[in-house]
Design a protein around this motif. Structure first.
Motif, PDB file in Angstrom:
ATOM      1  N   PRO A   1       0.838  -1.209   0.000  1.00  0.00           N
ATOM      2  CA  PRO A   1       0.000   0.000   0.000  1.00  0.00           C
ATOM      3  C   PRO A   1       0.869   1.254   0.000  1.00  0.00           C
ATOM      4  O   PRO A   1       1.773   1.388   0.841  1.00  0.00           O
ATOM      5  CB  PRO A   1      -0.785  -0.121   1.309  1.00  0.00           C
ATOM      6  N   GLY A   2       0.621   2.137  -0.969  1.00  0.00           N
ATOM      7  CA  GLY A   2       1.494   3.286  -1.172  1.00  0.00           C
ATOM      8  C   GLY A   2       1.627   4.183   0.044  1.00  0.00           C
ATOM      9  O   GLY A   2       2.685   4.788   0.263  1.00  0.00           O
ATOM     10  N   SER A   3       0.549   4.253   0.863  1.00  0.00           N
ATOM     11  CA  SER A   3       0.574   5.165   2.002  1.00  0.00           C
ATOM     12  C   SER A   3       1.636   4.774   3.031  1.00  0.00           C
ATOM     13  O   SER A   3       2.112   5.602   3.792  1.00  0.00           O
ATOM     14  CB  SER A   3      -0.804   5.194   2.660  1.00  0.00           C
ATOM     15  N   GLN A   4       2.028   3.482   3.047  1.00  0.00           N
ATOM     16  CA  GLN A   4       3.039   3.052   4.022  1.00  0.00           C
ATOM     17  C   GLN A   4       4.392   3.720   3.773  1.00  0.00           C
ATOM     18  O   GLN A   4       5.149   3.980   4.696  1.00  0.00           O
ATOM     19  CB  GLN A   4       3.230   1.534   3.930  1.00  0.00           C
ATOM     20  N   LEU A   5       4.686   3.921   2.480  1.00  0.00           N
ATOM     21  CA  LEU A   5       6.018   4.420   2.143  1.00  0.00           C
ATOM     22  C   LEU A   5       6.035   5.914   1.836  1.00  0.00           C
ATOM     23  O   LEU A   5       7.088   6.528   1.764  1.00  0.00           O
ATOM     24  CB  LEU A   5       6.569   3.655   0.924  1.00  0.00           C
ATOM     25  N   GLN A   6       4.833   6.495   1.663  1.00  0.00           N
ATOM     26  CA  GLN A   6       4.720   7.869   1.203  1.00  0.00           C
ATOM     27  C   GLN A   6       5.550   8.845   2.034  1.00  0.00           C
ATOM     28  O   GLN A   6       6.252   9.706   1.504  1.00  0.00           O
ATOM     29  CB  GLN A   6       3.245   8.280   1.234  1.00  0.00           C
ATOM     30  N   GLN A   7       5.474   8.700   3.365  1.00  0.00           N
ATOM     31  CA  GLN A   7       6.147   9.672   4.231  1.00  0.00           C
ATOM     32  C   GLN A   7       7.668   9.643   4.097  1.00  0.00           C
ATOM     33  O   GLN A   7       8.347  10.559   4.521  1.00  0.00           O
ATOM     34  CB  GLN A   7       5.759   9.422   5.685  1.00  0.00           C
ATOM     35  N   MET A   8       8.189   8.548   3.523  1.00  0.00           N
ATOM     36  CA  MET A   8       9.653   8.429   3.445  1.00  0.00           C
ATOM     37  C   MET A   8      10.187   8.690   2.043  1.00  0.00           C
ATOM     38  O   MET A   8      11.345   8.426   1.747  1.00  0.00           O
ATOM     39  CB  MET A   8      10.056   7.036   3.929  1.00  0.00           C
ATOM     40  N   ARG A   9       9.292   9.183   1.192  1.00  0.00           N
ATOM     41  CA  ARG A   9       9.720   9.578  -0.155  1.00  0.00           C
ATOM     42  C   ARG A   9      10.058  11.068  -0.142  1.00  0.00           C
ATOM     43  O   ARG A   9       9.336  11.867   0.451  1.00  0.00           O
ATOM     44  CB  ARG A   9       8.616   9.304  -1.165  1.00  0.00           C
ATOM     45  N   VAL A  10      11.165  11.416  -0.767  1.00  0.00           N
ATOM     46  CA  VAL A  10      11.569  12.815  -0.810  1.00  0.00           C
ATOM     47  C   VAL A  10      11.909  13.194  -2.240  1.00  0.00           C
ATOM     48  O   VAL A  10      12.701  12.508  -2.894  1.00  0.00           O
ATOM     49  CB  VAL A  10      12.801  13.087   0.091  1.00  0.00           C
TER      50      VAL A  10
END
Lengths: 450, 302
Positions: A138-147
């Motif tokens: 699920p994309g939301s799991q990794l979203q916060q760690m994308r820059v």
């Protein structure tokens, strides 16, 4: 006297020589040879091989989860041993840039990532994400760690990974709740206000919340109130440093005013400004108050210390049936851009999310939801336990798409230097909601510019 | 000494070599001092002229950081707090130290004096961090300070001393005073022991009472010791960090923010190494500006 003059000029000469030798007059910095962000996205194999490997790790003190995972990992892969350094989160936050630049660990607990990415200190994990299949989660799991290239979070290459993802809400003491006739969690903000008032009238401290020292814990209820009044996405945009984002909005003002009403109504313990996290927890566990705003990382602990007597609910929305939102963030770990055993560290991160034993540990020791594919194995938890309640709440947040990062993570300094002093002033009646948001926004713009 | 003597014996020709020999002996100390004191000091001055996050590239900003120091209210108020702390770190310990030392001197031979000295000096042996932790317990809402107040019927005065905007800075000051009283007492006591007893005898023959004796003999004779006490404690106040960090971390709000702590926050949490250096340089200048006149004033008149 010739003698005196000679020695004095000699002394000057020697000191000058020493100084010229030691202080080269070039401007400071720029010594890391920053690998430009966005590189190394080619598929990469993550493996620990069979030869002996020592993973150098930097963990957060006080949380048994990473250590338990490391021990289990070594049991399954005996060629991997650990060299672990532990510190408090505040210390890690302050050390992160220097440690990653001078002595990069293979695996490190990270504060907020965007400044570290700007300085080229973190490894781009896109290559691993491709080969290990993280892109299918699920994309939301990794979203916060994308820059992204411009430092905005939420999009772009992946620079960190979570050991699990945690979520915050309201814990309550079931016995005290029964005393005021609260049999089920409040459904709206108004219900919550009523419960708080009833508790106060019954002589029970409604909320104990840490807000002392450099950690303003009133940011927890404040952000929950912000989400009750407004849109969680807008708050995320602000935290992710999206251009033009502001915290100074009409709905956030309503939220801050609501918090102020809670303060003036005496819903918080009178010494909230000198309470630290440990005091809050010990008072709650001793049954001295009804509510605390906290996260599921305490679920396992509370199930042990107050078995059967703790409930958990998500912050109720302002209108009945409204969407729920919660501060929910991965327990972020990154790999230094110059780490020696990056492949093995990535393999470990993947193992944490996919190995059955590891997922058991993530829930029972960490108290939070494991990372990984949506249909992955989930350990059974005891019916009626608070861990079961927090895991169920996590599912609601997933449905409502209401996960927000913590407003304290917007920049490296915003928590200690803006939210905390401002919230402490609000408690003391030295600040009003309008000016509070205005000041925080000003500090934010100043810090993002840097 | 010996180098000088040897030089004289060997005549003028060998003198330069003798000088070099002297420098050779001093060299290790000079090198250490230059590397670990002078160099960091100059680097700090250099950094203070840049906008730098400690890792990436830096930009030259000249005196901008210093200008911001004067205009930024929070930074400026931290300096004001440091000066307020002088009252507690310096004023109280020196005055109380004088009083206690004068009292102990009278009973110098008795066992009580030994006990008093030990008890007073104890805070010096305890690490400041431990003192800070201990005092934050004492001053908490359920701590001894509030329990004592309640016990004597002053329950209305109880509060979270370190969490209240009005009392946090004085509360931090009290911790500092507690730590430094012992040091001052001991220094002053040592000073008193070297005063010629004949002076007191003469004063008593002239009909002086204990107060007159103290004002006319003890106090003037202690000029240098008082100078040392004031110097050490003023520096402790202006450069305070550990006690504040442990007890309040600068809170609530910025009520107890001091320059030492602000430098630390600027450098490691805000990542503004240039600004932190500018504040550090300013602090050094302020300390010197306060301490040098004290040194001059308390220099022995004779």
């Amino acid at each position: 006297m010739a003698h005196g003059t000679t020695s004095r000029s000699l002394l000057t000469a020697i000191i000058l020589a020493a100084l010229v030798a030691t202080t080269a007059c070039s401007p400071p910095g720029g010594d890391t040879g920053s690998p430009e962000p966005g590189t190394s996205a080619a598929p990469a194999t993550a493996t620990c091989g069979t030869a002996p490997v020592t993973l150098k790790a930097y963990f957060e003190t006080g949380f048994p989860l990473p250590k338990s995972l490391a021990d289990e990992f070594t049991k399954q892969y005996p060629n991997v041993t650990w060299d672990i350094r532990e510190d408090q989160f505040a210390v890690i936050t302050q050390n992160a840039p220097r440690v990653l630049a001078d002595d990069p660990p293979d695996l490190m607990r990270l504060p907020q990532v965007s400044e570290l990415v700007k300085d080229g200190l973190l490894k781009n994990l896109d290559g691993y994400a491709q080969t290990l299949g993280w892109t299918g989660w699920p994309g939301s799991q990794l979203q916060q760690m994308r820059v992204g290239a411009d430092g905005e979070r939420g999009d772009g290459p992946l620079y960190a990974m979570g050991l699990n993802f945690s979520m915050t809400g309201v814990f309550y003491n079931k016995k005290l709740a029964a005393q005021i006739g609260m049999t089920e969690p409040p459904a709206t903000l108004a219900d919550f206000d009523t419960a708080l008032q009833k508790a106060k009238d019954a002589g029970i401290t409604p909320i104990n919340q840490f807000n002392g020292g450099a950690t303003g814990g009133l940011a927890f209820p404040l952000q929950n109130l912000m989400a009750a009044y407004g849109d969680a996405g807008a708050i995320n945009n602000w935290i992710f440093q999206r251009s033009g984002a502001t915290i100074d909005t009409p709905t956030n003002l309503q939220a801050t005013q609501h918090l102020q009403r809670w303060i003036t109504s005496g819903f918080f313990a009178p010494d909230v400004n000198s309470q630290d996290y440990a005091t809050m927890m010990s008072r709650f566990i001793e049954g001295k108050n009804l509510f605390i705003f906290n996260g599921d990382w305490e679920s396992g602990n509370l199930d042990k210390q107050m078995a059967g007597n703790v409930g958990f609910f998500l912050m109720p929305p302002a209108q009945a049936g409204g969407k729920r939102a919660a501060m929910s963030a991965p327990l972020t770990y990154g790999i230094g851009s110059k780490a020696k055993n990056a492949d093995c560290a990535a393999f470990f991160l993947n193992w944490v999310a996919t190995d059955q034993k590891a997922r058991d540990i993530a829930v029972t020791v960490g108290g939070s939801h494991p990372m990984g594919p949506a249909d992955a194995y989930m350990p059974a938890v005891q019916e009626g336990s608070v861990t079961a309640a927090t895991l169920a709440a996590g599912a609601v947040i997933g449905q409502d798409n209401g996960a927000m990062d913590f407003i304290a993570n917007a920049t490296g300094a915003i928590y200690a230097k803006s939210w905390t002093p401002q919230l402490q002033k609000l408690v003391a009646g030295q600040q009003n909601p309008e000016a509070l948001l205005d000041e925080v926004q000003k500090d934010y713009e100043d810090q993002v510019k840097n | 000494m010996s180098a000088q003597v040897e030089g004289r014996r060997a005549g003028r020709a060998r003198r330069p070599r003798a000088i070099w020999l002297g420098w050779l002996f001093a060299a290790p100390a000079i090198i250490m001092y230059a590397t670990f004191v002078i160099r960091p000091l100059l680097l700090t001055v250099q950094y203070s002229l840049y906008d730098w996050n400690g890792i990436g590239a830096s930009t030259w900003v000249g005196l901008d950081n210093y200008r911001r120091l004067l205009t930024d209210e929070d930074l400026f108020s931290s300096i004001v707090h440091a000066f307020e702390l002088i009252v507690f770190f310096s004023g109280i310990p020196v005055l109380l130290g004088l009083f206690v030392a004068a009292t102990i001197r009278d009973i110098a031979a008795s066992r009580l004096a030994v006990i008093a000295r030990t008890v007073l000096f104890l805070p010096q042996v305890i690490p400041l961090v431990a003192a800070g932790i201990m005092w934050s317990w004492l001053l908490s809402t359920t701590g001894t300070a509030n329990e004592l107040l309640s016990a004597v019927g002053l329950g209305d005065l109880t509060r979270a001393w370190l969490g209240d905007f009005d009392t946090a800075l004085p509360a931090v000051g009290v911790i500092g005073a507690w730590v430094l009283v012992g040091l001052c007492t001991l220094l002053l006591l040592a000073g008193m022991s070297k005063i010629d007893p004949a002076l007191y005898e003469a004063a008593r023959l002239d009909g002086a009472g204990p107060v007159r004796e103290f004002l006319s003999i003890t106090l003037p004779s202690l000029r240098q010791e008082i100078g040392v006490c004031v110097t050490v404690t003023v520096i402790a106040a202006l450069a305070s960090f550990d006690i504040v960090y442990i007890a309040t971390q600068g809170g609530p709000g910025n009520a107890t923010m001091v320059p030492g702590l602000e430098i630390y926050y600027l450098a490691f949490s805000e990542r503004e190494v240039g600004m932190a250096s500018a504040l550090a340089v300013t602090l050094v200048v302020l300390v010197l500006a306060c301490v040098l006149p004290i040194q001059r004033l308390t220099r022995d008149g004779s």
